[in-house]
Design a protein around this motif. Structure first.
Motif, PDB file in Angstrom:
ATOM      1  N   ARG A  22      32.459  33.818  40.219  1.00  0.00           N
ATOM      2  CA  ARG A  22      33.670  34.631  40.113  1.00  0.00           C
ATOM      3  C   ARG A  22      33.511  35.872  40.999  1.00  0.00           C
ATOM      4  NH1 ARG A  22      35.161  30.579  38.443  1.00  0.00           N
ATOM      5  NH2 ARG A  22      36.026  30.035  36.390  1.00  0.00           N
ATOM      6  N   VAL A  23      34.621  36.279  41.632  1.00  0.00           N
ATOM      7  CA  VAL A  23      34.613  37.501  42.442  1.00  0.00           C
ATOM      8  C   VAL A  23      35.620  38.481  41.862  1.00  0.00           C
ATOM      9  CG1 VAL A  23      33.820  36.374  44.544  1.00  0.00           C
ATOM     10  CG2 VAL A  23      36.280  36.555  44.109  1.00  0.00           C
ATOM     11  N   LEU A  24      35.408  39.749  42.165  1.00  0.00           N
ATOM     12  CA  LEU A  24      36.196  40.809  41.546  1.00  0.00           C
ATOM     13  C   LEU A  24      37.292  41.316  42.488  1.00  0.00           C
ATOM     14  CD1 LEU A  24      36.394  42.548  38.990  1.00  0.00           C
ATOM     15  CD2 LEU A  24      34.877  44.191  40.079  1.00  0.00           C
ATOM     16  N   LEU A  25      38.527  41.286  42.016  1.00  0.00           N
ATOM     17  CA  LEU A  25      39.664  41.823  42.763  1.00  0.00           C
ATOM     18  C   LEU A  25      40.184  43.056  42.046  1.00  0.00           C
ATOM     19  CD1 LEU A  25      41.658  38.537  43.501  1.00  0.00           C
ATOM     20  CD2 LEU A  25      39.741  39.524  44.780  1.00  0.00           C
ATOM     21  N   ILE A  26      40.705  44.002  42.830  1.00  0.00           N
ATOM     22  CA  ILE A  26      41.278  45.197  42.212  1.00  0.00           C
ATOM     23  C   ILE A  26      42.782  45.248  42.488  1.00  0.00           C
ATOM     24  CG2 ILE A  26      39.120  46.501  42.276  1.00  0.00           C
ATOM     25  CD1 ILE A  26      40.288  48.070  44.644  1.00  0.00           C
ATOM     26  N   HIS A  27      43.532  45.633  41.454  1.00  0.00           N
ATOM     27  CA  HIS A  27      44.983  45.805  41.561  1.00  0.00           C
ATOM     28  C   HIS A  27      45.247  47.307  41.707  1.00  0.00           C
ATOM     29  CE1 HIS A  27      46.134  41.704  39.827  1.00  0.00           C
ATOM     30  NE2 HIS A  27      44.806  41.747  39.713  1.00  0.00           N
ATOM     31  N   ARG A  28      45.699  47.713  42.882  1.00  0.00           N
ATOM     32  CA  ARG A  28      45.906  49.134  43.127  1.00  0.00           C
ATOM     33  C   ARG A  28      47.278  49.589  42.610  1.00  0.00           C
ATOM     34  NH1 ARG A  28      43.966  50.739  49.094  1.00  0.00           N
ATOM     35  NH2 ARG A  28      45.646  49.289  49.697  1.00  0.00           N
ATOM     36  N   THR A  29      47.265  50.729  41.938  1.00  0.00           N
ATOM     37  CA  THR A  29      48.464  51.251  41.291  1.00  0.00           C
ATOM     38  C   THR A  29      49.524  51.673  42.307  1.00  0.00           C
ATOM     39  OG1 THR A  29      47.006  52.101  39.547  1.00  0.00           O
ATOM     40  CG2 THR A  29      49.278  52.927  39.588  1.00  0.00           C
ATOM     41  N   LYS A  30      49.132  52.535  43.230  1.00  0.00           N
ATOM     42  CA  LYS A  30      50.078  53.133  44.180  1.00  0.00           C
ATOM     43  C   LYS A  30      50.674  52.102  45.135  1.00  0.00           C
ATOM     44  CE  LYS A  30      50.248  56.613  47.883  1.00  0.00           C
ATOM     45  NZ  LYS A  30      49.463  57.627  48.617  1.00  0.00           N
ATOM     46  N   TYR A  31      49.805  51.228  45.658  1.00  0.00           N
ATOM     47  CA  TYR A  31      50.255  50.300  46.695  1.00  0.00           C
ATOM     48  C   TYR A  31      50.777  48.971  46.134  1.00  0.00           C
ATOM     49  CZ  TYR A  31      47.725  53.607  49.620  1.00  0.00           C
ATOM     50  OH  TYR A  31      47.299  54.755  50.237  1.00  0.00           O
ATOM     51  N   ARG A  32      50.555  48.750  44.840  1.00  0.00           N
ATOM     52  CA  ARG A  32      50.977  47.500  44.188  1.00  0.00           C
ATOM     53  C   ARG A  32      50.466  46.277  44.958  1.00  0.00           C
ATOM     54  NH1 ARG A  32      54.712  48.184  40.218  1.00  0.00           N
ATOM     55  NH2 ARG A  32      55.646  50.251  40.032  1.00  0.00           N
ATOM     56  N   ASP A  33      49.190  46.348  45.329  1.00  0.00           N
ATOM     57  CA  ASP A  33      48.575  45.233  46.053  1.00  0.00           C
ATOM     58  C   ASP A  33      47.290  44.814  45.360  1.00  0.00           C
ATOM     59  OD1 ASP A  33      46.849  47.301  46.658  1.00  0.00           O
ATOM     60  OD2 ASP A  33      47.285  47.342  48.804  1.00  0.00           O
ATOM     61  N   ILE A  34      46.681  43.751  45.873  1.00  0.00           N
ATOM     62  CA  ILE A  34      45.421  43.237  45.333  1.00  0.00           C
ATOM     63  C   ILE A  34      44.426  43.168  46.481  1.00  0.00           C
ATOM     64  CG2 ILE A  34      44.285  41.308  44.173  1.00  0.00           C
ATOM     65  CD1 ILE A  34      46.964  40.625  42.885  1.00  0.00           C
ATOM     66  N   THR A  35      43.303  43.850  46.332  1.00  0.00           N
ATOM     67  CA  THR A  35      42.331  43.965  47.427  1.00  0.00           C
ATOM     68  C   THR A  35      40.905  43.856  46.897  1.00  0.00           C
ATOM     69  OG1 THR A  35      42.024  46.368  47.287  1.00  0.00           O
ATOM     70  CG2 THR A  35      43.912  45.597  48.561  1.00  0.00           C
ATOM     71  N   LEU A  36      39.976  43.984  47.835  1.00  0.00           N
ATOM     72  CA  LEU A  36      38.559  44.115  47.510  1.00  0.00           C
ATOM     73  C   LEU A  36      38.243  45.594  47.321  1.00  0.00           C
ATOM     74  CD1 LEU A  36      37.187  41.726  50.292  1.00  0.00           C
ATOM     75  CD2 LEU A  36      37.487  41.173  47.864  1.00  0.00           C
ATOM     76  N   PRO A  37      37.288  45.932  46.463  1.00  0.00           N
ATOM     77  CA  PRO A  37      36.943  47.350  46.276  1.00  0.00           C
ATOM     78  C   PRO A  37      36.361  47.960  47.545  1.00  0.00           C
ATOM     79  CG  PRO A  37      35.413  45.922  45.074  1.00  0.00           C
ATOM     80  CD  PRO A  37      36.516  45.051  45.567  1.00  0.00           C
ATOM     81  N   LYS A  38      36.832  49.120  47.893  1.00  0.00           N
ATOM     82  CA  LYS A  38      36.358  49.812  49.099  1.00  0.00           C
ATOM     83  C   LYS A  38      36.834  51.258  49.052  1.00  0.00           C
ATOM     84  CE  LYS A  38      40.383  48.818  52.007  1.00  0.00           C
ATOM     85  NZ  LYS A  38      41.177  48.222  50.922  1.00  0.00           N
ATOM     86  N   GLY A  39      36.320  52.092  49.962  1.00  0.00           N
ATOM     87  CA  GLY A  39      36.772  53.476  50.048  1.00  0.00           C
ATOM     88  C   GLY A  39      36.151  54.181  51.231  1.00  0.00           C
ATOM     89  N   LYS A  40      36.655  55.374  51.506  1.00  0.00           N
ATOM     90  CA  LYS A  40      36.250  56.118  52.693  1.00  0.00           C
ATOM     91  C   LYS A  40      34.874  56.769  52.531  1.00  0.00           C
ATOM     92  CE  LYS A  40      40.188  58.416  52.917  1.00  0.00           C
ATOM     93  NZ  LYS A  40      41.270  59.311  53.374  1.00  0.00           N
TER      94      LYS A  40
END
Length: 312
Positions: A22-40
């Motif tokens: 199983r892999v982990l997806l994140i549902h972002r609140t602001k963008y209403r999208d589904i992505t991989l965890p990441k950040g600046k």
């Protein structure tokens, strides 16, 4: 108006549930999208350090990094290019139990899914491409790995400016800063064993790491420059122990000794030798190369090599 590129880092976080991946997806609140965890990247941070921090901040799960999965590039609305580095990152059951995640203004939900469902759910082609790199690790049977890190000591007082024994040359202030700056990067790969040349400049380079993870430094002349110049070094013995142990480790040594360390890592894992070894050994002061080895079949060859340098 476009400007300098924006750098970020993240990962494909994975676990096995009843033998199923199983892999982990994140549902972002602001963008209403589904992505991989990441950040600046934060100022002064190494990319690997960013990946671990961002995964934890977004999912509540503390991970250590496995092999790199590639880099995605895309344009931001501002016109600037965003460059995101990704790694494979296993989520242990203990780490999941300790997760502090609650839905928030940034992340609405996190979801564990199979690979097929992840392909269907991810919002962006660049994320799907990274997932495909991850699937190659799965297909090759090298999901479980451990790192052996070859580290060059920090910047020391030059030999021609030192009157004492070469092994006693201390780090310069810049070298001390490099030693501090690499701690987060080395911890990102889960390093637990510290092996160092007994030269002062090597030992002092790993002292901050030793303090940070609460592990002693195993000092040895077998990977020292003095022993290497005298023909008395035994790099093969040191590398062989690390491969047999199957545990994350760092070997802190010297510029002239590093090519032999990388060569022995290749030989100990049955890896074809090539110019990539020379590249991985040609390290700046305070830089390190991470050699990822299969935990289940270490003799199947090096899975990946990546190189990092402190921003000092």
């Amino acid at each position: 108006m476009s400007g300098l590129a924006v750098y970020a880092a993240g990962g494909v976080v994975w676990r096995l549930v009843d033998g199923k991946l199983r892999v982990l997806l994140i549902h972002r609140t602001k963008y209403r999208d589904i992505t991989l965890p990441k950040g600046k990247v934060d100022p002064g941070e190494m990319l690997a350090e960013t990946a671990v921090r961002e995964i934890h901040e977004e999912t509540g799960i503390r991970t250590v990094l496995g092999p790199p999965l590639g880099v995605s590039h895309y344009k931001l609305p501002s016109g600037r290019e965003k460059i995101v580095h990704y790694w494979s990152a296993e989520a242990t059951e203990a780490a999941i139990r300790e997760s502090s995640f609650v839905p928030n203004d940034e992340i609405a939900a996190i979801e564990w899914v199979g690979l097929k469902k992840a392909h269907a759910r991810l919002s962006y082609p660049v994320d799907i491409e990274i997932l495909e790199h991850f699937e190659r690790l799965v297909d090759d049977g090298v999901l479980h790995t451990f790192p052996v890190v070859a580290l060059r000591h920090g910047k020391a007082v030059p030999r021609d400016e030192w009157d004492g024994r070469d092994a006693l040359r201390p780090l310069l202030p810049r070298g001390k800063e490099q030693a501090k700056a690499i701690v987060g990067g080395l911890r990102a790969f889960g390093v637990r064993r510290i092996v160092s040349s007994d030269a002062v400049r090597c030992v002092k380079t790993v002292v901050p790491l030793s303090k940070a993870i609460g592990r002693r430094i195993d000092e040895t002349e077998l990977i020292s420059q003095d022993a290497w110049e005298d023909g008395a070094a035994d790099v093969r013995q040191v590398v062989g122990r690390r491969i047999r142990s199957g545990k994350p480790a760092v070997l802190c040594s010297h510029g002239p000794v590093l090519p032999e360390i990388l060569t022995e890592l290749a030989l100990a894992t049955g890896t074809m030798r090539g110019s990539y070894l020379a590249d991985a050994a040609a390290l700046e002061f305070g830089a390190f190369s991470v050699v990822h080895v299969s935990a289940t079949n270490p003799g199947s060859g090096i899975v990946a090599i990546e190189t990092h340098a402190p921003k000092i």
